[in-house]
Design a protein around this motif. Structure first.
Motif, PDB file in Angstrom:
ATOM      1  N   ASP A   1       2.701   2.213  -3.468  1.00  0.00           N
ATOM      2  CA  ASP A   1       1.919   2.864  -4.502  1.00  0.00           C
ATOM      3  C   ASP A   1       1.758   4.364  -4.277  1.00  0.00           C
ATOM      4  OD1 ASP A   1       1.580   0.476  -5.805  1.00  0.00           O
ATOM      5  OD2 ASP A   1      -0.340   0.044  -4.854  1.00  0.00           O
TER       6      ASP A   1
ATOM      7  N   ASP B   1       0.827  -1.203   0.000  1.00  0.00           N
ATOM      8  CA  ASP B   1       0.000   0.000   0.000  1.00  0.00           C
ATOM      9  C   ASP B   1       0.866   1.260   0.000  1.00  0.00           C
ATOM     10  OD1 ASP B   1      -2.333  -1.453  -0.037  1.00  0.00           O
ATOM     11  OD2 ASP B   1      -2.523  -1.471   2.139  1.00  0.00           O
TER      12      ASP B   1
ATOM     13  N   PHE C   1      -5.115   8.217 -14.339  1.00  0.00           N
ATOM     14  CA  PHE C   1      -4.469   6.909 -14.336  1.00  0.00           C
ATOM     15  C   PHE C   1      -2.993   7.088 -14.660  1.00  0.00           C
ATOM     16  CE2 PHE C   1      -8.879   6.070 -15.286  1.00  0.00           C
ATOM     17  CZ  PHE C   1      -9.160   4.946 -14.523  1.00  0.00           C
ATOM     18  N   ARG C   2      -2.149   6.406 -13.907  1.00  0.00           N
ATOM     19  CA  ARG C   2      -0.718   6.378 -14.202  1.00  0.00           C
ATOM     20  C   ARG C   2      -0.473   5.376 -15.331  1.00  0.00           C
ATOM     21  NH1 ARG C   2       2.947   5.794  -9.043  1.00  0.00           N
ATOM     22  NH2 ARG C   2       4.493   6.425 -10.584  1.00  0.00           N
TER      23      ARG C   2
ATOM     24  N   SER D   1       0.956   2.689 -15.265  1.00  0.00           N
ATOM     25  CA  SER D   1       0.772   1.325 -14.748  1.00  0.00           C
ATOM     26  C   SER D   1      -0.693   0.899 -14.760  1.00  0.00           C
ATOM     27  CB  SER D   1       1.288   1.243 -13.307  1.00  0.00           C
ATOM     28  OG  SER D   1       0.492   2.060 -12.447  1.00  0.00           O
ATOM     29  N   GLY D   2      -1.608   1.858 -14.989  1.00  0.00           N
ATOM     30  CA  GLY D   2      -3.035   1.565 -14.967  1.00  0.00           C
ATOM     31  C   GLY D   2      -3.688   1.841 -13.619  1.00  0.00           C
ATOM     32  N   ARG D   3      -2.896   2.211 -12.603  1.00  0.00           N
ATOM     33  CA  ARG D   3      -3.461   2.513 -11.281  1.00  0.00           C
ATOM     34  C   ARG D   3      -4.217   3.829 -11.324  1.00  0.00           C
ATOM     35  NH1 ARG D   3      -1.694  -1.031  -6.897  1.00  0.00           N
ATOM     36  NH2 ARG D   3      -3.073   0.372  -5.808  1.00  0.00           N
ATOM     37  N   GLU D   4      -5.392   3.843 -10.672  1.00  0.00           N
ATOM     38  CA  GLU D   4      -6.243   5.024 -10.617  1.00  0.00           C
ATOM     39  C   GLU D   4      -5.950   5.824  -9.358  1.00  0.00           C
ATOM     40  OE1 GLU D   4     -10.336   4.166  -9.795  1.00  0.00           O
ATOM     41  OE2 GLU D   4     -11.008   6.011 -10.753  1.00  0.00           O
ATOM     42  N   TYR D   5      -5.970   7.166  -9.504  1.00  0.00           N
ATOM     43  CA  TYR D   5      -5.743   8.051  -8.377  1.00  0.00           C
ATOM     44  C   TYR D   5      -6.779   9.161  -8.384  1.00  0.00           C
ATOM     45  CZ  TYR D   5      -1.292   5.766  -7.664  1.00  0.00           C
ATOM     46  OH  TYR D   5      -0.335   4.836  -7.415  1.00  0.00           O
TER      47      TYR D   5
END
Length: 98
Positions: free
Chosen positions: A11, A8, A85-86, A88-92
Motif C-alpha cells: 500500500d 502493508d 483518498f486514493r 481505491s478508497g484508501r486514506e492517506y
C-alpha cells in the motif's frame, strides 16, 4: 524483517503532492503531481498557526489547491496535515513542516 508481498508494504506509494512555498509568506499552493485523481483532500494545522476552513476537494493530476496560513514562527510551532483518498478508497496523511 518483512517478507516479500507484505500487504502493508504493497500500500506504500510516493506522496502525490508538491507544495510550492515560493508564492509568498502566507500563500502556499498544493498541487497533485501524481498520475491519479485524489479525492476528499483536506488540509488542517497542528499548532498555533491559523488558516481559513475549506471543504474537501477532488484534485485531478496537475490541479492545485491554494492554502493560506498565518501565524508567528510557523517553522517551530505549526505543522500542515494533508489528508486524501486514493481511487481505491484508501486514506492517506502527509505531515508538512514549514
Amino acid at each position: 524483517m518483512t517478507a516479500p508481498g507484505n500487504p502493508d508494504l504493497d500500500d506504500a506509494y510516493p506522496v502525490p503532492f508538491r507544495l510550492d512555498r515560493d508564492t509568498g509568506p502566507r500563500r502556499y499552493v498544493l498541487t497533485n503531481a501524481g498520475a491519479e485523481p485524489v479525492d476528499g483532500v483536506t488540509v488542517s494545522l497542528l499548532g498555533s498557526g491559523m488558516m481559513p476552513a475549506s471543504l474537501p476537494a477532488t484534485l485531478l493530476p496537475g490541479e492545485s489547491l491554494e492554502v493560506m496560513v498565518s501565524g508567528r514562527d510557523l517553522a517551530r510551532c505549526t505543522v500542515l496535515v494533508v489528508r486524501w483518498f486514493r481511487p481505491s478508497g484508501r486514506e492517506y496523511l502527509w505531515r508538512v513542516s514549514f
